[in-house]
Design a protein around this motif. Structure first.
Motif, mmCIF file in Angstrom:
data_model
loop_
_atom_site.group_PDB
_atom_site.id
_atom_site.type_symbol
_atom_site.label_atom_id
_atom_site.label_comp_id
_atom_site.label_asym_id
_atom_site.label_seq_id
_atom_site.Cartn_x
_atom_site.Cartn_y
_atom_site.Cartn_z
ATOM 1 N N ALA A 47 0.851 -1.192 0.000
ATOM 2 C CA ALA A 47 0.000 0.000 0.000
ATOM 3 C C ALA A 47 0.884 1.238 0.000
ATOM 4 C CB ALA A 47 -0.905 -0.002 1.222
ATOM 5 N N VAL A 48 0.541 2.203 -0.874
ATOM 6 C CA VAL A 48 1.314 3.441 -0.986
ATOM 7 C C VAL A 48 0.384 4.628 -1.183
ATOM 8 C CG1 VAL A 48 3.379 2.313 -1.948
ATOM 9 C CG2 VAL A 48 1.627 3.216 -3.491
ATOM 10 N N SER A 49 0.969 5.789 -1.082
ATOM 11 C CA SER A 49 0.320 7.059 -1.401
ATOM 12 C C SER A 49 1.330 7.860 -2.208
ATOM 13 C CB SER A 49 -0.035 7.803 -0.112
ATOM 14 O OG SER A 49 -0.590 9.057 -0.397
ATOM 15 N N HIS A 50 0.851 8.622 -3.188
ATOM 16 C CA HIS A 50 1.748 9.454 -3.986
ATOM 17 C C HIS A 50 1.800 10.869 -3.435
ATOM 18 C CE1 HIS A 50 0.954 6.624 -7.620
ATOM 19 N NE2 HIS A 50 1.897 6.151 -6.821
ATOM 20 N N ILE A 87 -6.734 7.668 -9.237
ATOM 21 C CA ILE A 87 -5.997 7.684 -7.979
ATOM 22 C C ILE A 87 -5.531 9.131 -7.775
ATOM 23 C CG2 ILE A 87 -4.070 6.741 -6.661
ATOM 24 C CD1 ILE A 87 -4.146 4.303 -8.599
ATOM 25 N N PRO A 88 -6.375 9.956 -7.123
ATOM 26 C CA PRO A 88 -5.993 11.356 -6.895
ATOM 27 C C PRO A 88 -4.766 11.472 -5.981
ATOM 28 C CG PRO A 88 -8.365 11.065 -6.617
ATOM 29 C CD PRO A 88 -7.752 9.690 -6.694
ATOM 30 N N VAL A 89 -4.077 12.597 -6.055
ATOM 31 C CA VAL A 89 -2.913 12.858 -5.208
ATOM 32 C C VAL A 89 -3.266 12.594 -3.743
ATOM 33 C CG1 VAL A 89 -1.320 14.629 -4.374
ATOM 34 C CG2 VAL A 89 -1.978 14.596 -6.767
ATOM 35 N N GLY A 90 -2.388 11.890 -3.032
ATOM 36 C CA GLY A 90 -2.572 11.636 -1.614
ATOM 37 C C GLY A 90 -3.447 10.456 -1.258
ATOM 38 N N THR A 91 -4.050 9.810 -2.247
ATOM 39 C CA THR A 91 -4.897 8.638 -1.997
ATOM 40 C C THR A 91 -4.036 7.463 -1.543
ATOM 41 O OG1 THR A 91 -6.505 9.338 -3.656
ATOM 42 C CG2 THR A 91 -6.494 6.999 -3.078
#
Length: 126
Positions: A47-50, A87-91
């Motif tokens: 699991a990651v977030s951009h 996948i919006p920024v920070g999702t």
């Protein structure tokens, strides 16, 4: 003036993404980049977030699931050919392949992928 670019899908993965998926890097322009992502049967991504980019994915083969979370809102959607998702920024997001089938998607990253430090590990769903 930009020149046209053309390329076939690479036969083998170009890199491994920070989430663990096999990536075939495709083309890019000033506003975005494109890649082909694949997970082997039964595999689950990290699991990651951009930090700064957002993505649009289009599933081209296989079957699986995608978990996405923004704050208190979260959902799990089925991944199968023809499904398109954002996948919006920070999702926070994580995906997994079905036990017997890989899952493959083509993704557009906007702006272009800046490098390995872009993806930040987060607590996952699976």
């Amino acid at each position: 003036m930009s020149r046209f670019a053309t390329m076939p899908l690479p036969a083998a993965p170009t890199v491994t993404a920070p989430d663990g998926s096999a990536v075939r890097v495709l083309l890019s322009l000033a506003g975005g980049s494109m890649a082909h992502f694949e997970l082997a049967p039964g595999q689950t991504s990290q699991a990651v977030s951009h930090r700064t980019v957002e993505e649009i994915w289009f599933v081209v083969a296989g079957c699986g699931e995608m978990w996405r979370r923004q704050g208190e809102h979260q959902e799990v959607v089925r991944l199968e050919p023809g499904v398109c998702l954002t996948i919006p920024v920070g999702t926070h997001f994580q995906f997994r392949a079905a036990p017997t089938l890989p899952v493959s998607a083509v993704g557009i990253t906007m702006p272009p992928w800046p490098g390995e430090d872009e993806a930040v590990p987060v607590p996952g769903h699976w």
